[in-house]
Design an enzyme around this catalytic site. Sequence first.
Site, mmCIF file in Angstrom:
data_model
loop_
_atom_site.group_PDB
_atom_site.id
_atom_site.type_symbol
_atom_site.label_atom_id
_atom_site.label_comp_id
_atom_site.label_asym_id
_atom_site.label_seq_id
_atom_site.Cartn_x
_atom_site.Cartn_y
_atom_site.Cartn_z
ATOM 1 N N HIS A 160 -7.567 -5.061 -2.106
ATOM 2 C CA HIS A 160 -6.088 -4.321 -1.741
ATOM 3 C C HIS A 160 -5.386 -5.165 -0.753
ATOM 4 O O HIS A 160 -5.763 -5.628 0.170
ATOM 5 C CB HIS A 160 -6.509 -2.970 -0.899
ATOM 6 C CG HIS A 160 -5.701 -2.111 -0.848
ATOM 7 N ND1 HIS A 160 -4.540 -1.454 -1.910
ATOM 8 C CD2 HIS A 160 -4.992 -1.673 0.279
ATOM 9 C CE1 HIS A 160 -3.968 -0.703 -1.326
ATOM 10 N NE2 HIS A 160 -3.891 -0.687 0.134
ATOM 11 N N GLU B 100 -9.610 -3.218 -6.715
ATOM 12 C CA GLU B 100 -9.294 -2.361 -5.896
ATOM 13 C C GLU B 100 -9.070 -0.926 -6.606
ATOM 14 O O GLU B 100 -8.763 -0.828 -7.902
ATOM 15 C CB GLU B 100 -7.989 -2.536 -5.531
ATOM 16 C CG GLU B 100 -6.637 -2.996 -6.189
ATOM 17 C CD GLU B 100 -5.474 -3.074 -5.263
ATOM 18 O OE1 GLU B 100 -5.133 -2.298 -4.431
ATOM 19 O OE2 GLU B 100 -4.908 -4.111 -5.390
ATOM 20 N N SER C 26 0.813 -1.227 -0.238
ATOM 21 C CA SER C 26 0.044 0.014 -0.119
ATOM 22 C C SER C 26 0.960 1.235 -0.079
ATOM 23 O O SER C 26 1.787 1.458 -0.919
ATOM 24 C CB SER C 26 -0.984 -0.084 1.178
ATOM 25 O OG SER C 26 -2.012 0.918 1.132
#
Length: 311
Positions: free
Chosen positions: A269, A239, A144
């Site tokens: 995600h 995502e 991320s």
Amino acid sequence: MSRKQRAEIDAMLRRPRPEGPQSVEEIRAGFRAMMAEMIVPLGIRTSSTTLGDRPALLVEPVDGPRAGTILYFHGGSYVVGSPETALSLTGNLVVRTGYRAFSLDYRLAPEHPFPAAIEDALSAYRALLDSGEDPSMIAFAGDSAGGGLTVTTCLAARDAGLPMPAALVAFSPGLDATRTGESMDAKAAIDPFFTRESLEQTAAMYLVGQDPHQPLLSPAVLADLAGFPPMLLQAGTNEVLLDDSTRTAARARAAGVDVVLDITADVPHVFQAFAGVLDEADEALDRAALFLSQHLRVRDTADTPGRPGKR
């Protein structure tokens, strides 16, 4: 693949969340609670250390590491998260590769906005190099926001005249603070984790009024990636940040960089965090471990540098 597994994870991520604005402390506590549900693999040992001037968690195989180091950057939108919340990911990479990993506890916004995280990541890389670590035996990895740091730290290292690491591995990286990817809208109805609004909330804490149109904030659309090491970008089709990976891969290819774009269908995600629960997560981590093993080259095990930092 298991539709049942994917459906259960999707339902978990869609559990009702507190209504109304939350404090930073509440957001962080909720993220810690969610990540505490992830499975940390057996076969690792952890210890606290420092890297640069920041705390870090050293994760090693219980039977001792092979030559090679992963510098890991945890996710959390630059606002939440820690080396402990990412331990399912770092632990699985360590178990699968045999390398040690340093998971960096970089400074978080809003207390420490952009570019604090990049400064800390660059300082950590310098510390590894200053300890005598060969850059050909170092890989950056992250998820991320931490996946974004793998790229922006490379940009900062290149601008500082430092050698490039051997490879980058990024899980669902955040690489575009302008939020201009088509997936931001095309995937909005099926992303169980992020909305444009939630991303804008944390981005405001990190940017604090900075223009997102700059390479260290939006490398997917603005960075020159020439000279970068081989890259593995993994993402899921469910995502909104999908195009952060697809556009970065395109930029890397255009710059002559070896890049693998690894997209898994119908997963959310940072789906790799669900290793031990989701078959696709374990399979993706196996591919990431293979990629790392292919690019970290041992010159002579007798010349393996010592460990940096304090134990």
